[in-house]
Design an enzyme around this catalytic site. Structure first.
Site, mmCIF file in Angstrom:
data_model
loop_
_atom_site.group_PDB
_atom_site.id
_atom_site.type_symbol
_atom_site.label_atom_id
_atom_site.label_comp_id
_atom_site.label_asym_id
_atom_site.label_seq_id
_atom_site.Cartn_x
_atom_site.Cartn_y
_atom_site.Cartn_z
ATOM 1 N N LYS A 1 2.888 -5.888 -9.060
ATOM 2 C CA LYS A 1 1.572 -6.327 -9.524
ATOM 3 C C LYS A 1 1.488 -6.271 -11.051
ATOM 4 O O LYS A 1 1.036 -7.225 -11.709
ATOM 5 C CB LYS A 1 0.499 -5.433 -8.892
ATOM 6 C CG LYS A 1 -0.919 -5.918 -9.084
ATOM 7 C CD LYS A 1 -1.876 -5.026 -8.289
ATOM 8 C CE LYS A 1 -3.317 -5.503 -8.439
ATOM 9 N NZ LYS A 1 -4.245 -4.650 -7.655
ATOM 10 N N LYS B 1 1.472 -3.449 -1.792
ATOM 11 C CA LYS B 1 1.259 -3.040 -0.394
ATOM 12 C C LYS B 1 0.220 -3.926 0.303
ATOM 13 O O LYS B 1 0.432 -4.383 1.432
ATOM 14 C CB LYS B 1 0.812 -1.571 -0.347
ATOM 15 C CG LYS B 1 1.784 -0.604 -0.993
ATOM 16 C CD LYS B 1 1.294 0.816 -0.943
ATOM 17 C CE LYS B 1 0.067 1.023 -1.824
ATOM 18 N NZ LYS B 1 0.338 0.820 -3.260
ATOM 19 N N THR B 2 -0.894 -4.161 -0.375
ATOM 20 C CA THR B 2 -1.970 -4.952 0.240
ATOM 21 C C THR B 2 -1.520 -6.388 0.487
ATOM 22 O O THR B 2 -1.814 -6.973 1.538
ATOM 23 C CB THR B 2 -3.216 -4.932 -0.658
ATOM 24 O OG1 THR B 2 -3.593 -3.582 -0.906
ATOM 25 C CG2 THR B 2 -4.367 -5.670 0.006
ATOM 26 N N ASP C 1 -7.337 -1.109 3.898
ATOM 27 C CA ASP C 1 -6.771 -1.147 2.550
ATOM 28 C C ASP C 1 -7.198 0.078 1.752
ATOM 29 O O ASP C 1 -8.373 0.470 1.770
ATOM 30 C CB ASP C 1 -7.232 -2.430 1.851
ATOM 31 C CG ASP C 1 -6.498 -2.663 0.545
ATOM 32 O OD1 ASP C 1 -5.337 -2.232 0.439
ATOM 33 O OD2 ASP C 1 -7.090 -3.271 -0.359
ATOM 34 N N ASP C 2 -6.209 0.662 1.055
ATOM 35 C CA ASP C 2 -6.492 1.769 0.129
ATOM 36 C C ASP C 2 -7.236 2.897 0.841
ATOM 37 O O ASP C 2 -8.397 3.195 0.539
ATOM 38 C CB ASP C 2 -7.322 1.239 -1.045
ATOM 39 C CG ASP C 2 -6.940 1.910 -2.360
ATOM 40 O OD1 ASP C 2 -6.168 2.881 -2.306
ATOM 41 O OD2 ASP C 2 -7.423 1.465 -3.403
ATOM 42 N N LYS D 1 -6.684 6.645 16.756
ATOM 43 C CA LYS D 1 -6.024 7.099 17.992
ATOM 44 C C LYS D 1 -6.662 6.524 19.255
ATOM 45 O O LYS D 1 -6.126 6.685 20.345
ATOM 46 C CB LYS D 1 -6.064 8.635 18.059
ATOM 47 C CG LYS D 1 -5.196 9.306 17.020
ATOM 48 C CD LYS D 1 -5.078 10.799 17.247
ATOM 49 C CE LYS D 1 -6.342 11.535 16.882
ATOM 50 N NZ LYS D 1 -6.192 13.002 16.965
#
Length: 746
Positions: free
Chosen positions: A713, A554-555, A608-609, A636
């Site tokens: 990974k 994802k990163t 991240d994370d 937001k």
């Protein structure tokens, strides 16, 4: 006294006092000519003169008094009958833009060898004779530094404001025999023929130049200001446009001049430079520049007294000259040091509070000054007391942000101009290319880049020996080249608001392996979010969440999307950068990243994370509610007008974010899949080029038809382990390794 229509028959007389004679006005009784400033006096049916009038009780009704020089000029005999009528100037085309004056001593016996500054004389003349009627050949008695001077009007140019261009705050000059002085009239003194008066200064020339509160033909490049065209134009429109027009027009509108400007923005963007140039280019008194901390004093009451001293000259001149007073500029650098929000500074002395109160009283108190302009500068606008930023105080608030590409071209052109003029800049240096490479550089950082490139070029001429020697034979051939600028960019100068390029490169160290349709789909969704951020005006804030199992990449995918987007500002908000931070410090660190992003026209933040940022652990469960609430607000919050922001977040616990009501904040939620088929596994093996073709076929045969599940990974780690194995039997050992790790079901 007989009147016919608006004509009045009056008797001529002497001025009642020397003081009234020095006003150079015609003196009338206080009960006559109410609300009239100027009259036309007819000495004969065909000889008319226009005078400014002053009412006074010392003059009897039906009489009009003149000083000696005016009686001689107009051939007025005492007690003679004169026809007087009121005279109205047309402020649109009879205001004097420039006037040439001949000057000599009034009394030849008082000749002095002292040199008189004609520039200061012009400023004093402007104040004394503002809103005064002048005619060609008219003599005036001018008292300057206790010396009585005889001034004769040689030439008048009026400004036709009806011919004003839309884009220039200046009118068309025309020759005239009569006109109305204004505080902005350019006054030029010329030594009378045969006179023993000594003049110095720019105003002693014979050519009168039109004077304005601001030069309409300013050149940003010559001023050393680049990338601030829009900001400077906005400041001019708000703060100076009203000062260009004659006072009569301003009074008819019931308008008050702007008395305060606040320039705020990141360090190094040109706030101080702009304030300094405003002071230089205005037709005003010498600006008073003071650093905020200089105001503060350890003795009680001295800090407030220091503020009063700054305004003392303006107050004295306002009382003496009224609306004809010159403009006084006071520049406060680091104004946040003295104007903190009242009640925010601990301590019993409350010095900051009283300084703010004193400044408010001077700017917008009972006795308001209309001849001042206060310019404050800060990079901490949030610290300044709100009362100072209301209308009537520092009402023009201008953000001096980071320059765009066009602005960076201007700044680079300014700082390399001297090198170009002296042929010291190599032709291979492309200013536009450098502007593209210096995204999010401030003006100060760009100047630093040029200095670093120059140092690199000069370093080539230093001989490498036991002593420092310069190769004098090559000095004349010294050129600053593109290589020098590239070296400076890579090693010497980094943008304080730049992108996290190095961190992104680390995340993409292994590249992105497109092992199947799931990877392609995530990248396409990312490209769509980037395009929406860049082009859509209705959605300046775009948020995207990449969710999936740990190790799914994802990163790396978020970093790839961001790198392809090539936004000027890119920041990685990672838990790794906040190890050991308590909750408040973590909130401040995250908020600072968002605040920095708001300063750039186009920004991207990678969160991240997210569950790690929230300190989430399944045991308990426990998480930081303070950080959660901060993220909910920031995710937001729309960026300021004209700014756009893309936020890409990653998480391995979608279910946790759902429970925290955080999932609904994101515009798009994209699932990042793990490798789940034999074909996808083989695609990764082909891309890594660790195994031979026969080994890949063997692994494919062993994994075919079996359940496969692994994150990219972890798979790459296993492949690197296989790289260390002996080639003999490597494929079989790798399959066993996959089965042991649960990648392939046995």
């Amino acid at each position: 006294m007989a009147a016919t229509g608006d004509k009045i028959s009056m008797k001529a007389s002497k001025c009642p006092s020397d003081e009234l004679s020095l006003t150079n006005a015609a003196i009338v009784n206080a009960g006559e000519f109410k609300d009239v400033s100027h009259v036309m006096v007819s000495v004969t049916p065909h000889t008319n003169f226009v005078f400014t009038i002053i009412p006074h009780t010392a003059v009897a009704p039906g009489r009009i008094a003149f000083n000696a020089v005016h009686r001689k000029w107009a051939s007025i005999v005492i007690s003679s009958d004169l026809v007087v009528r009121k005279y109205m100037f047309n402020s649109k085309n009879q205001c004097i833009g420039s006037v040439s004056l001949q000057v000599d001593y009034l009394n030849k016996k008082n000749v002095s060898s002292e040199i008189l500054d004609s520039d200061k004389m012009a400023a004093e003349f402007n104040m004394l004779f503002g809103n005064f009627a002048l005619s060609v050949d008219q003599p005036l008695v001018f008292c300057y530094e206790k010396k009585n001077l005889l001034v004769t009007v040689l030439d008048i140019e009026v400004i036709d404001y009806t011919a004003m261009a839309k884009d220039k705050m200046a009118g068309k000059p025309m020759k005239a025999n009569i006109g109305l002085m204004t505080p902005n009239t350019a006054v030029v003194f010329e030594k009378a023929e045969g006179s023993q008066i000594n003049l110095k200064g720019k105003s002693k020339g014979k050519t009168a130049q039109q004077q304005s509160i601001i030069n309409p033909d300013w050149d940003f490049n010559k001023m050393g200001i680049g990338g601030l065209d829009k900001e400077f134009s906005a400041i001019f429109r708000r703060a100076f446009a009203s000062r260009v027009f004659p006072p009569d027009i301003v009074e008819q509108l019931g308008m008050k001049h702007v008395r305060g400007i606040l320039l705020f923005g990141p360090p190094g963007t040109g706030k101080t430079l702009m304030a300094r140039q405003i002071g230089k280019m205005l037709n005003a008194r010498e600006p008073k520049i003071v650093n905020g901390p200089q105001i503060l004093d350890k003795y009680v009451g001295e800090s407030e007294a220091n503020v009063r001293k700054l305004f003392a000259e303006a107050e004295e001149e306002e009382k003496r000259c009224g609306r004809n007073s010159g403009l006084h500029i006071i520049i406060f650098d680091e104004i946040d040091a003295i104007c903190k929000a009242r009640g925010s500074v601990a301590g019993s002395s409350a010095v900051h509070d009283t300084v703010v109160n004193q400044l408010l009283a001077k700017l917008d108190g009972v006795e308001q000054l209309n001849n001042i302009l206060v310019i404050g500068m800060t990079n901490r606008k949030d610290m300044i007391d709100e009362a100072l930023m209301r209308p009537g105080r520092l009402e023009v608030q201008m953000e001096i942000g980071l320059p765009d590409e066009h602005g960076r071209v201007q700044i680079l052109t300014i700082h390399t101009e001297t090198m170009r003029e002296n042929n010291k800049l190599n032709p291979d240096v492309d200013i536009k290319e450098l502007a593209g490479l210096t995204k999010n550089f401030s003006g100060a950082e760009i100047e630093g880049l040029v200095r670093a490139a120059q140092s690199t070029a000069m370093n080539r001429l230093i001989k490498a020996s036991s002593t420092v020697e310069v190769d004098t034979s090559a000095v004349e051939q010294l050129l600053v080249s593109r290589v020098d600028f590239m070296h400076a960019l890579q090693n010497d100068v980094k943008s304080a608001f730049g992108s996290s390029k190095e961190q992104l490169e680390e995340l993409l160290a292994n590249g992105i392996i497109s092992w199947g349709e799931p990877v392609k789909r995530v990248l396409e969704d990312g490209d769509l979010a980037v395009a929406q951020t860049k082009s859509s005006d209705k959605t300046p804030l775009v948020t995207m969440l990449l969710e999936g199992t740990p190790g799914a990449g994802k990163t790396a995918l978020a970093a790839k999307i961001t790198k392809l987007a090539d936004f000027p500002f890119t920041k990685l908000c990672s838990p790794g950068n906040m190890i050991g931070f308590h909750e408040s410090a973590k909130c401040q660190a995250i908020k600072k990243i968002f605040d920095d992003a708001y300063k750039s026209p186009l920004s991207c933040i990678i969160l991240d994370d997210v569950e790690r940022l929230l300190d989430y652990v399944p045991i308990g469960p426990r998480f930081s509610n303070l950080v959660l609430q901060a993220l909910l607000v920031l995710l937001k919050k729309r960026p300021p007008a004209g700014r756009k922001l893309l936020i890409i977040a990653t998480t391995s616990r979608k279910d946790v974010l759902l429970e925290m009501e955080m999932l609904s904040v994101f515009n798009t939620v994209v699932h990042v899949s793990s490798i789940s088929t034999s074909d996808q596994l083989i695609s990764v093996l082909d891309n890594t080029e660790v195994f031979t073709k026969h080994e890949v076929e063997y692994i494919q045969k062993k994994s075919h038809g079996k359940r496969v599940f692994v994150g990219i990974k972890k798979l790459l780690v296993l492949i690197e382990m296989a790289r260390q194995m002996d080639e003999k039997g490597r494929a079989n050992k790798f399959v066993e390794l996959l089965e042991d790790e649960g990648v392939i079901e046995m």
